[in-house]
Design a protein around this motif. Structure first.
Motif, PDB file in Angstrom:
ATOM      1  N   PRO A 182     -30.428  11.096   9.704  1.00  0.00           N
ATOM      2  CA  PRO A 182     -30.818  10.762   8.323  1.00  0.00           C
ATOM      3  C   PRO A 182     -31.614  11.851   7.602  1.00  0.00           C
ATOM      4  O   PRO A 182     -31.917  11.685   6.421  1.00  0.00           O
ATOM      5  CB  PRO A 182     -31.674   9.494   8.504  1.00  0.00           C
ATOM      6  N   GLU A 183     -31.945  12.943   8.277  1.00  0.00           N
ATOM      7  CA  GLU A 183     -32.578  14.068   7.578  1.00  0.00           C
ATOM      8  C   GLU A 183     -31.601  14.740   6.626  1.00  0.00           C
ATOM      9  O   GLU A 183     -32.014  15.487   5.732  1.00  0.00           O
ATOM     10  CB  GLU A 183     -33.112  15.093   8.577  1.00  0.00           C
ATOM     11  N   GLU A 184     -30.311  14.493   6.823  1.00  0.00           N
ATOM     12  CA  GLU A 184     -29.285  15.075   5.960  1.00  0.00           C
ATOM     13  C   GLU A 184     -28.921  14.090   4.848  1.00  0.00           C
ATOM     14  O   GLU A 184     -28.726  12.906   5.106  1.00  0.00           O
ATOM     15  CB  GLU A 184     -28.039  15.427   6.771  1.00  0.00           C
ATOM     16  N   PRO A 185     -28.841  14.563   3.606  1.00  0.00           N
ATOM     17  CA  PRO A 185     -28.532  13.660   2.479  1.00  0.00           C
ATOM     18  C   PRO A 185     -27.252  12.862   2.670  1.00  0.00           C
ATOM     19  O   PRO A 185     -27.175  11.708   2.222  1.00  0.00           O
ATOM     20  CB  PRO A 185     -28.428  14.616   1.289  1.00  0.00           C
ATOM     21  N   ALA A 186     -26.257  13.432   3.328  1.00  0.00           N
ATOM     22  CA  ALA A 186     -24.992  12.704   3.499  1.00  0.00           C
ATOM     23  C   ALA A 186     -25.197  11.451   4.349  1.00  0.00           C
ATOM     24  O   ALA A 186     -24.664  10.378   4.041  1.00  0.00           O
ATOM     25  CB  ALA A 186     -23.939  13.611   4.133  1.00  0.00           C
ATOM     26  N   LEU A 221     -27.918   4.209   2.609  1.00  0.00           N
ATOM     27  CA  LEU A 221     -28.162   3.517   1.350  1.00  0.00           C
ATOM     28  C   LEU A 221     -26.955   2.682   0.941  1.00  0.00           C
ATOM     29  O   LEU A 221     -27.110   1.548   0.458  1.00  0.00           O
ATOM     30  CB  LEU A 221     -28.487   4.529   0.251  1.00  0.00           C
ATOM     31  N   GLU A 222     -25.766   3.225   1.124  1.00  0.00           N
ATOM     32  CA  GLU A 222     -24.571   2.469   0.771  1.00  0.00           C
ATOM     33  C   GLU A 222     -24.435   1.230   1.653  1.00  0.00           C
ATOM     34  O   GLU A 222     -24.034   0.158   1.182  1.00  0.00           O
ATOM     35  CB  GLU A 222     -23.333   3.363   0.890  1.00  0.00           C
ATOM     36  N   ALA A 223     -24.781   1.373   2.943  1.00  0.00           N
ATOM     37  CA  ALA A 223     -24.731   0.215   3.846  1.00  0.00           C
ATOM     38  C   ALA A 223     -25.753  -0.832   3.427  1.00  0.00           C
ATOM     39  O   ALA A 223     -25.469  -2.040   3.447  1.00  0.00           O
ATOM     40  CB  ALA A 223     -24.982   0.665   5.282  1.00  0.00           C
ATOM     41  N   LEU A 224     -26.931  -0.378   3.027  1.00  0.00           N
ATOM     42  CA  LEU A 224     -27.958  -1.306   2.584  1.00  0.00           C
ATOM     43  C   LEU A 224     -27.511  -2.055   1.337  1.00  0.00           C
ATOM     44  O   LEU A 224     -27.693  -3.278   1.219  1.00  0.00           O
ATOM     45  CB  LEU A 224     -29.252  -0.556   2.305  1.00  0.00           C
ATOM     46  N   ARG A 225     -26.893  -1.360   0.407  1.00  0.00           N
ATOM     47  CA  ARG A 225     -26.472  -1.992  -0.841  1.00  0.00           C
ATOM     48  C   ARG A 225     -25.347  -3.001  -0.622  1.00  0.00           C
ATOM     49  O   ARG A 225     -25.110  -3.854  -1.486  1.00  0.00           O
ATOM     50  CB  ARG A 225     -26.042  -0.927  -1.849  1.00  0.00           C
ATOM     51  N   LYS A 226     -24.677  -2.932   0.533  1.00  0.00           N
ATOM     52  CA  LYS A 226     -23.635  -3.901   0.840  1.00  0.00           C
ATOM     53  C   LYS A 226     -24.196  -5.204   1.386  1.00  0.00           C
ATOM     54  O   LYS A 226     -23.462  -6.193   1.512  1.00  0.00           O
ATOM     55  CB  LYS A 226     -22.640  -3.303   1.848  1.00  0.00           C
ATOM     56  N   LEU A 233     -27.348   7.391  -6.653  1.00  0.00           N
ATOM     57  CA  LEU A 233     -27.210   7.499  -5.203  1.00  0.00           C
ATOM     58  C   LEU A 233     -27.478   8.905  -4.670  1.00  0.00           C
ATOM     59  O   LEU A 233     -28.156   9.078  -3.655  1.00  0.00           O
ATOM     60  CB  LEU A 233     -25.811   7.050  -4.772  1.00  0.00           C
ATOM     61  N   ASP A 234     -26.944   9.924  -5.319  1.00  0.00           N
ATOM     62  CA  ASP A 234     -27.124  11.285  -4.807  1.00  0.00           C
ATOM     63  C   ASP A 234     -28.599  11.669  -4.780  1.00  0.00           C
ATOM     64  O   ASP A 234     -29.103  12.172  -3.768  1.00  0.00           O
ATOM     65  CB  ASP A 234     -26.338  12.288  -5.662  1.00  0.00           C
ATOM     66  N   ALA A 235     -29.294  11.436  -5.886  1.00  0.00           N
ATOM     67  CA  ALA A 235     -30.710  11.806  -5.945  1.00  0.00           C
ATOM     68  C   ALA A 235     -31.530  10.951  -4.986  1.00  0.00           C
ATOM     69  O   ALA A 235     -32.442  11.444  -4.311  1.00  0.00           O
ATOM     70  CB  ALA A 235     -31.225  11.651  -7.375  1.00  0.00           C
ATOM     71  N   ALA A 236     -31.196   9.655  -4.890  1.00  0.00           N
ATOM     72  CA  ALA A 236     -31.928   8.776  -3.979  1.00  0.00           C
ATOM     73  C   ALA A 236     -31.700   9.183  -2.532  1.00  0.00           C
ATOM     74  O   ALA A 236     -32.635   9.132  -1.700  1.00  0.00           O
ATOM     75  CB  ALA A 236     -31.495   7.325  -4.191  1.00  0.00           C
ATOM     76  N   SER A 237     -30.489   9.615  -2.203  1.00  0.00           N
ATOM     77  CA  SER A 237     -30.198  10.068  -0.841  1.00  0.00           C
ATOM     78  C   SER A 237     -31.032  11.286  -0.481  1.00  0.00           C
ATOM     79  O   SER A 237     -31.525  11.409   0.646  1.00  0.00           O
ATOM     80  CB  SER A 237     -28.706  10.387  -0.709  1.00  0.00           C
ATOM     81  N   SER A 238     -31.200  12.188  -1.431  1.00  0.00           N
ATOM     82  CA  SER A 238     -32.020  13.373  -1.178  1.00  0.00           C
ATOM     83  C   SER A 238     -33.485  12.988  -0.945  1.00  0.00           C
ATOM     84  O   SER A 238     -34.147  13.532  -0.047  1.00  0.00           O
ATOM     85  CB  SER A 238     -31.906  14.354  -2.345  1.00  0.00           C
ATOM     86  N   LEU A 239     -33.995  12.032  -1.744  1.00  0.00           N
ATOM     87  CA  LEU A 239     -35.378  11.594  -1.555  1.00  0.00           C
ATOM     88  C   LEU A 239     -35.556  10.909  -0.208  1.00  0.00           C
ATOM     89  O   LEU A 239     -36.559  11.132   0.488  1.00  0.00           O
ATOM     90  CB  LEU A 239     -35.789  10.632  -2.676  1.00  0.00           C
ATOM     91  N   LEU A 240     -34.599  10.080   0.187  1.00  0.00           N
ATOM     92  CA  LEU A 240     -34.697   9.391   1.467  1.00  0.00           C
ATOM     93  C   LEU A 240     -34.626  10.387   2.623  1.00  0.00           C
ATOM     94  O   LEU A 240     -35.364  10.266   3.606  1.00  0.00           O
ATOM     95  CB  LEU A 240     -33.579   8.356   1.593  1.00  0.00           C
ATOM     96  N   ALA A 241     -33.754  11.394   2.510  1.00  0.00           N
ATOM     97  CA  ALA A 241     -33.652  12.414   3.556  1.00  0.00           C
ATOM     98  C   ALA A 241     -34.967  13.180   3.696  1.00  0.00           C
ATOM     99  O   ALA A 241     -35.419  13.461   4.813  1.00  0.00           O
ATOM    100  CB  ALA A 241     -32.497  13.370   3.247  1.00  0.00           C
TER     101      ALA A 241
END
Length: 336
Positions: free
Chosen positions: A36-40, A46-51, A11-19
């Motif tokens: 969404p430019e920020e990894p947080a 991403l967490e919402a999507l995975r739900k 998740l952390d690495a994927a969040s950085s790529l998405l940002a």
């Protein structure tokens, strides 16, 4: 490169790529939401999507480093039947990664999708990412839907409409029956060539309730164009309601959901005049941007909406698998 099931550890690495992907996307489309430019925030999406029910995917690793990921969602409903979706937050590549990574990720996902009986595959892609669009096109995907944005800069209402004795006004509850009489114009247009969108007869069962709620909504607006008592067309504006994993909708946005003019009255500036009325009031109400979407094959909308100032931000790309592949897989070599 190694493909592994996507888990929490990615998740952390994927969040950085998405940002990073969204930052590049927003450089081309500044109206897109900045958060969404920020990894947080990317991680929250991403967490919402995975739900979402029936969502899973794969991570592409190289030397232990994440260089790409894709999360797909199986969708089963009346409109799409059994389909599989790659929503906008559900994929990204590392800077410099080969687009071939997307092809490998899709090949792995698609195998599972077809095994699950999902033969309609959908991917939502940034309109400004030409390498990604070309890569997914090479996988058999084609443009189906355009999702676009524009600011609430003024639109000049053409003089032609008023000169022809056309009256523009907001609709009220007393107009419900008249609206229901012409509500089918949109679906009739969409069913014809070259769109061929399956707007089914049962969809109209909800129209009385839907239009009643719009007419009674505090921020919803329906604008009418009339001439000698005849309804020529209408336009609907509603507050945009982003989903939990929405990458497109900016804060304080209004959605231009419907714009239709009777065919015999088109090309007279009526649609532009209705749009100008709706946009001007939306601006007075405090909205700052407007979103709209249309089928790529809808020739009328695909010409008119860009002229109204909309710039494509996302493309919905689709691929439909020949369902006979499921039958053939079990019959290869059979003699009966």
């Amino acid at each position: 490169m190694e493909l592994v099931p996507f888990t929490n550890e990615h998740l952390d690495a994927a969040s950085s790529l998405l940002a990073l992907r969204h930052r590049a996307h927003r450089a081309a489309h500044p109206l897109l939401p900045a958060a969404p430019e920020e990894p947080a925030e990317a991680r929250r999406l991403l967490e919402a999507l995975r739900k979402r029910p029936r969502t899973s995917g794969f991570a592409a690793l190289q030397g232990g480093r994440l260089i790409g990921f894709a999360l797909g969602t199986l969708r089963i409903d009346t409109t799409w039947g059994r389909s599989a979706w790659l929503f906008a937050p559900g994929h990204a590549l590392a800077p410099g990664a080969s687009p071939e990574v997307y092809r490998e990720l899709y090949a792995t996902l698609a195998r599972q999708w077809v095994q699950a009986g999902c033969f309609a595959h959908v991917a939502l892609l940034p309109a400004s990412d030409r390498p990604a669009l070309e890569t997914w096109s090479s996988l058999g995907f084609g443009h189906e839907q355009v999702h676009a944005l524009r600011s609430l800069d003024a639109v000049v209402s053409p003089a032609g409409a008023s000169e022809q004795g056309v009256r523009l006004r907001r609709a009220g509850m007393e107009d419900l029956d008249r609206l229901l009489e012409v509500a089918g114009l949109v679906s009739e247009h969409q069913r014809e060539s070259p769109v061929f969108a399956p707007y089914l007869p049962e969809f109209s069962e909800d129209w009385p309730q839907d239009y009643t709620e719009l007419l009674q909504g505090k921020a919803d607006r329906i604008w009418l164009a009339e001439q000698a008592g005849r309804l020529l067309g209408f336009a609907i504006f509603s507050p945009a309601e982003p989903t939990a994993d929405d990458l497109l909708t900016p804060p304080e946005s209004v959605s231009f959901t419907v714009g239709v003019t009777r065919e015999e009255f088109r090309r007279r500036g009526i649609g532009r005049a209705l749009f100008a009325c709706g946009l001007e009031e939306a601006r007075r109400m405090g909205f700052r941007s407007c979103i709209a979407d249309w089928r790529s094959t809808n020739l009328t909308a695909s010409r008119a909406w860009p002229r109204l100032g909309f710039t494509p931000a996302l493309y919905r790309m689709t691929r439909r698998i020949d369902e006979r592949v499921a039958w053939a897989r079990g019959h290869i070599g059979a003699t009966d």
